[in-house]
Design an enzyme around this catalytic site. Structure first.
Site, short mmCIF file in Angstrom:
data_model
loop_
_atom_site.label_atom_id
_atom_site.label_comp_id
_atom_site.label_asym_id
_atom_site.label_seq_id
_atom_site.Cartn_x
_atom_site.Cartn_y
_atom_site.Cartn_z
N SER A 136 0.84 -1.19 0.00
CA SER A 136 0.00 0.00 0.00
C SER A 136 0.87 1.23 0.00
O SER A 136 2.01 1.21 0.50
CB SER A 136 -0.90 0.02 1.24
OG SER A 136 -1.63 1.24 1.31
N TYR A 150 -3.57 -1.26 10.02
CA TYR A 150 -3.47 -1.48 8.58
C TYR A 150 -2.10 -1.04 8.06
O TYR A 150 -1.47 -1.75 7.28
CB TYR A 150 -4.59 -0.70 7.88
CG TYR A 150 -4.58 -0.83 6.37
CD1 TYR A 150 -5.04 -1.99 5.76
CD2 TYR A 150 -4.12 0.20 5.56
CE1 TYR A 150 -5.04 -2.13 4.38
CE2 TYR A 150 -4.12 0.08 4.18
CZ TYR A 150 -4.58 -1.09 3.60
OH TYR A 150 -4.56 -1.22 2.23
#
Length: 245
Positions: A136, A150
């Protein structure tokens, strides 16, 4: 379509291929001629009749090992692994209890490890192989307050991918794609407010918008194909100019 992106005869597993970026990746791989197998908790929701679909719990080792073995058997081998499976939560660290933390790490990071651990021996049987992991953009530059678990899990995926690129070489290439905000069912509650994209989120991106799943899938397709044959160990930002890496 260029010759380099001709995936005819290639056999690729896509974990998390039932929706979002995974489903878009399956569509592009098949259009390029690859044979695909979707591994997902709900594989019946994905693809067409030509796709192999196998149920898998990415956080359970026996499920991962069994699903990969079956996929390789059904397709007659394995040339590529794409992992787009993951979960997201925007909670701050103070709102992240241990159960949420453990679940985020189990699915996003431990699940990636399990897939790689059991796919690499299958990939080594081929002349060459490619693994593409979905990290990400937040693993490169955190987005601000929130999403602590996350961010940590995706940072782990990025570091794991780099380590595997060295370990699996020279026959297997391992790369990470680092998307920015993508308009998918997983992110919709964060990205949208009353069915409109929140301007304060897209303002962080030079291109002033979120990505489509297909735009991320294009990068995954390139890294899976022979067009990227001299590329391994990279973290490729596909983030509309948020991080400028």
């Amino acid at each position: 379509m260029s010759v380099e992106l001709d995936m005819t005869g290639r056999k690729v597993v896509v974990a998390g291929g039932a929706s979002g970026i995974g489903r878009a990746t399956v569509t592009l791989l098949r259009a390029a001629g690859a044979r695909t197998c979707i591994l997902d908790l709900a594989p019946e929701d994905a693809g067409g009749a030509q796709d192999e679909r196998i149920a898998m719990d990415i956080a359970d080792e026996s499920s991962v090992q069994s699903a990969l073995g079956r996929a390789a058997q059904v397709m007659g081998g394995l040339d590529g692994l794409v992992n787009t499976a993951g979960i997201f939560d925007p909670s701050t660290i103070s709102d992240t209890d241990l159960s949420l933390w453990n679940r985020m790490i189990a699915v996003n990071l431990t699940g990636t490890y399990l897939l790689a651990r059991h796919a690499i021996p299958l990939l080594r049987k081929q002349q060459s192989g490619s693994i593409v992991l979905l990290a990400s953009g937040v693993a490169l530059v955190p987005p601000g307050p929130g999403s602590a678990a996350y961010v940590a899990s995706k940072g782990g995926v990025l570091s794991l991918g780099r380590s595997l690129a060295r370990e699996a070489a020279p026959k297997i290439r391992v790369n990470c794609v680092c998307p920015g905000m993508v308009d998918t069912p997983m992110t919709r509650t964060v990205l949208h407010d009353n069915n409109k994209v929140r301007p304060e989120i897209v303002a962080n991106y030079a291109l002033q918008r979120a990505a489509t799943a297909e735009e991320i899938a294009q990068a995954i397709l390139w890294l899976t194909s022979s067009a990227s044959s001299y590329v391994t160990g990279i973290a490729m930002p596909v983030d509309g100019g948020r991080t400028f890496h």
